[in-house]
Design a protein around this motif. Structure first.
Motif, mmCIF file in Angstrom:
data_model
loop_
_atom_site.group_PDB
_atom_site.id
_atom_site.type_symbol
_atom_site.label_atom_id
_atom_site.label_comp_id
_atom_site.label_asym_id
_atom_site.label_seq_id
_atom_site.Cartn_x
_atom_site.Cartn_y
_atom_site.Cartn_z
ATOM 1 N N ASN B 152 -1.802 -0.983 4.615
ATOM 2 C CA ASN B 152 -1.372 -1.622 3.378
ATOM 3 C C ASN B 152 -1.216 -0.575 2.296
ATOM 4 N N LEU B 153 -0.011 -0.387 1.808
ATOM 5 C CA LEU B 153 0.168 0.600 0.738
ATOM 6 C C LEU B 153 -0.252 -0.044 -0.577
ATOM 7 N N GLN B 154 -1.270 0.564 -1.214
ATOM 8 C CA GLN B 154 -1.785 -0.067 -2.421
ATOM 9 C C GLN B 154 -1.619 0.762 -3.673
ATOM 10 N N GLU B 155 -1.204 2.000 -3.504
ATOM 11 C CA GLU B 155 -1.022 2.802 -4.720
ATOM 12 C C GLU B 155 0.241 3.636 -4.641
ATOM 13 N N GLU B 156 0.740 3.902 -5.844
ATOM 14 C CA GLU B 156 1.914 4.743 -5.976
ATOM 15 C C GLU B 156 1.569 6.190 -5.689
ATOM 16 N N GLY B 157 2.548 6.955 -5.277
ATOM 17 C CA GLY B 157 2.352 8.393 -5.218
ATOM 18 C C GLY B 157 2.461 8.979 -3.827
ATOM 19 N N ASP B 158 2.120 10.269 -3.749
ATOM 20 C CA ASP B 158 2.248 11.009 -2.498
ATOM 21 C C ASP B 158 1.226 10.557 -1.476
#
Lengths: 436, 323
Positions: B152-158
């Motif tokens: 689950n992608l939960q945060e922005e960024g690299d």
């Protein structure tokens, strides 16, 4: 006064405009539905009383409606088609992957033979060289069918971009330039083969970067088809009437396809629902459209509505094949792959010869860590009928090869030669499909 | 997939690895498209086969001339990764020994993966899915070991996906007996950026005593269209929430809203304080002079994109101010 009619001008809009990127979909509005559209079928009993019905129009009205005054000139003046014969019209093609596609054996084959054996790359090259070699006096009946072969072959070998650019040379196919002088009971006969008129719509829309132009062009064709069908019915030409009705129906599907291509899935679904004689095919199309949009509840609702509908030709699905496949597709989009693999497996057991079901099973097995089974299934489709391989099968095989080996290139080339060894059909198309 | 970085480490420098690692991003499969030639073409001088241009050359009740066909196709490219969606990949460790190599064999292949995200710079190990029925135990040349990861992608960024492959390479003696083995390992890194797909801006206003209106603007920041599946307010007691949107009771719109890239959509909710309940939870005021603020609830947005790929995000606690 010019001694020859000039080629039809490309509409100013199309030429002077900066190309609109197809990504910006905010400004594309859905089509407004009219109560009676040109795509409606002609055997509607109400259409007799319809004000646009051609038999109620006097020839005078008719002329002013559909022909520009300039068309009358064409009675005497020969049309100048030399702009269609310029060698510069035709973009050279890159050579196909498999060398023997270019072998000398094809040079003795006629254009019809090339098409019959699936050598579309060679056919596209041949059509262009034949056109360039024609004398300036060549007539439309010689030139335009060759254009059809050129453009159709290009699309079949995935050179749609080139086809789209070249199609612009034809200009406005709805212009009077492409019609014979008007006759008593209607406009002059169109000199462009129907296939080219239809094919050019999508290609020119792509070429000019104006998808809505394509929609309008389909509606123009539909209105022509509708009038022609009405004329055929009025003079009791049954076979001709049926032909035009078939064309009308095909245009209805093309409009839906164009809307989906523009990202207007909801408009496409509404359009499909509005088609007369909507049956299982249209229901299938609508559900695929909803799935493409990601609206799974609309897809499920559409299927349920259809299953619960009690009468009419809507209901022809004897053993539930259509329902079962569509249900499995909806479940696939829900993403519960372990369950979905079982669904597709059950369908495959029931319809062991259906390659679509087997391919879908194989694709879903990739999502449940069953790559080996997946590969076996893909290989089985190819082994069963190597000559009948289809693009998405090759694409899936290529993806699987890329995932399962460092030597994917070698595996793909080996597959390509296995396919071409089974016959010439499709041998020139595999390059892009296998991502080579 | 994003570029692989830092190919192999350690002993692999001496002799090339005999196991390779390949990765395929598993977004939903897509529907194969087709552009068939016009059918009713009786006036043509030249005949194309009626099946030319069709997505598959078999006649079934579902084979039509429509753009979309029921044929599933594996994902084409890596595509963008969005916050709120599940990032899924399949990893494949492949035996690259030539088929005729009888001097070496490979066994004991293991794949491990971890993800490095902005909030977890040291990395978190990921669970990998295995086949329900394990494949045959032998790992012959050309064979592959497949694993799937879902995250689950939960945060922005690299983000960096680090995959480690470990295996045993055994030299086989002349009589087919193991003459000696060594454990080899290598690691591959895949970088990608997670960005926001749906941005949410909210505003709460006091309608009258005890009733609040919550408005929100949802904007599609991505490069693909999304269909809104649900936009819900999860109220915090004592509030109850009523949708004022397309899904409100009695609404006539049946199609779910579609947000094309760049589209903005406005939603609103009416929040009512239930009688007889405790007053809402007060937010500690930063200064005594500040207005009293109440926690109204959280806004949850659920969407699906092409072929049903699903995403969802929730806001933090939203507050309302008493007049």
């Amino acid at each position: 006064m010019a001694s020859h009619l000039q080629p039809p001008p490309v509409s100013k809009n199309a030429r002077g405009h900066v190309r609109v990127t197809s990504e910006d979909r905010r400004r594309i509005t859905a089509l407004r539905r009219s109560t009676k559209g040109p795509l409606d079928e002609v055997d509607d009993p109400l259409s007799i009383a319809s004000p646009t019905s051609p038999e109620l129009l006097s020839p005078e009205t008719y002329k002013t409606q559909s022909l520009s005054p300039r068309a009358s000139l064409s009675l005497d003046v020969p049309k100048d088609f030399t702009f269609l014969l310029e060698p510069a019209n035709f973009t050279p093609l890159s050579t196909p992957l498999l060398k023997h596609a270019l072998s000398d054996s094809t040079s003795s084959l006629s254009l019809s033979d090339l098409l019959a054996t699936g050598r579309f790359h060679t056919a596209a090259v041949r059509a262009a060289s034949d056109l360039s070699a024609l004398p300036p006096t060549a007539d439309a009946a010689t030139i335009l069918p060759l254009w059809y072969v050129r453009l159709a072959s290009l699309t079949l070998i995935h050179e749609t971009t080139i086809a789209a650019q070249e199609s612009k040379i034809l200009g406005d196919l709805s212009s009077p330039f492409y019609r014979l002088p008007p006759i008593e009971d209607g406009p002059g006969e169109h000199i462009v083969p129907w296939g080219l008129r239809v094919l050019a719509v999508r290609l020119q829309a792509l070429g000019f970067g104006e998808p809505r132009r394509g929609l309008m062009a389909y509606y123009l064709l539909a209105s022509d088809a509708r009038e022609a069908a009405a004329r055929a019915r009025a003079s009791q030409r049954q076979a001709e009437m049926r032909l035009w009705q078939t064309r009308l129906r095909e245009l209805g599907v093309l409009v839906a396809s164009a809307l989906v291509e523009m990202g207007e899935g909801q408009a496409a679904a509404r359009h499909l629902r509005s088609l007369k004689g909507r049956g299982r095919e249209e229901v299938g199309m609508e559900i695929l459209t909803w799935l493409r949009m990601g609206d799974l509840s609309a897809a499920a609702a559409c299927l349920a509505d259809w299953e619960n509908s009690s009468e009419g030709e809507d209901k022809v699905d004897e053993d539930g094949f259509v329902s079962k496949v569509l249900k499995a597709l909806i479940a696939t989009c829900e993403g519960e792959y372990a369950a979905v693999v079982k669904d597709w497996q059950a369908l495959h057991d029931e319809y062991p010869d259906d390659v679509m079901i087997l391919q879908n099973l194989a694709v879903c097995q990739m999502y449940t860590c069953e790559m080996e089974k997946s590969r076996d299934a893909f290989e089985k489709i190819i082994a069963d009928d190597t000559a009948a391989v289809f693009p998405s099968l090759l694409f899936n095989m290529a993806s699987l090869y890329e995932l399962s080996s460092e030597n994917a290139q070698m595996l793909k080339t080996e597959l390509a030669s296995r396919i071409s060894a089974s016959g010439p059909s499709g041998e020139e198309r595999t390059k892009i499909e296998l991502k080579l | 997939m994003a570029r692989a970085r830092g190919q192999s480490i350690g002993e692999g420098l001496k002799t090339p690895h005999t196991v390779s690692l390949k990765v395929l991003r598993l977004t939903r499969p897509s529907l194969a498209q087709q552009f068939p030639l016009p059918k009713a073409n009786s006036d043509s001088v030249y005949d194309f086969s009626p099946s030319a241009g069709l997505a598959y050359p078999h006649s079934t009740p579902l084979a039509t001339n429509f753009l979309l066909t029921p044929l599933l196709t594996l994902p084409e490219s890596f595509q963008s990764a969005y916050v709120g969606e599940v990032f899924s990949c399949t990893l494949s460790a492949n035996n690259e020994l030539p088929a005729d190599d009888t001097a070496r064999s490979i066994s004991g292949v293991r794949i491990a993966a971890e993800i490095v995200s902005p909030s977890n710079p040291s990395g978190v190990a990921l669970d990998l899915e295995e086949p329900v029925t394990p494949a045959s135990s032998s790992f012959a040349p050309g064979a592959s070991l497949q694993r799937i990861l879902r995250l689950n992608l939960q945060e922005e960024g690299d983000h960096t996906l680090a995959v480690t492959v470990t295996y045993t390479e055994t030299a086989v003696g002349t009589e087919g007996r193991a003459a000696g083995g060594r454990v080899r390992t290598f690691r591959k890194l895949y970088q990608f950026i997670a960005t926001n797909l749906i941005s949410v801006r909210t505003k709460a206003g006091d309608v009258d005593g005890g009733r609040y209106a919550l408005e929100a603007q949802l904007e599609n920041l991505g490069e693909r269209a999304v269909t809104m599946e649900a936009v819900r307010m999860n109220p915090k007691s004592p509030f109850t929430s009523h949708s004022l949107n397309w899904d409100m009771p009695g609404a006539t719109q049946t199609d779910a809203p579609v947000l094309q890239p760049g589209d903005i959509m406005q939603v609103a909710f009416l929040l009512e304080e239930l009688q007889g309940e405790d007053t809402g939870q007060e937010v500690p005021a930063s200064s005594p002079a500040a207005d009293k603020r109440f926690i109204l609830g959280q806004l949850n947005v659920q969407w699906r994109s092409a072929m049903g790929d699903r995403g969802s995000i929730s806001t933090g606690w939203l507050t309302g101010k008493k007049r």
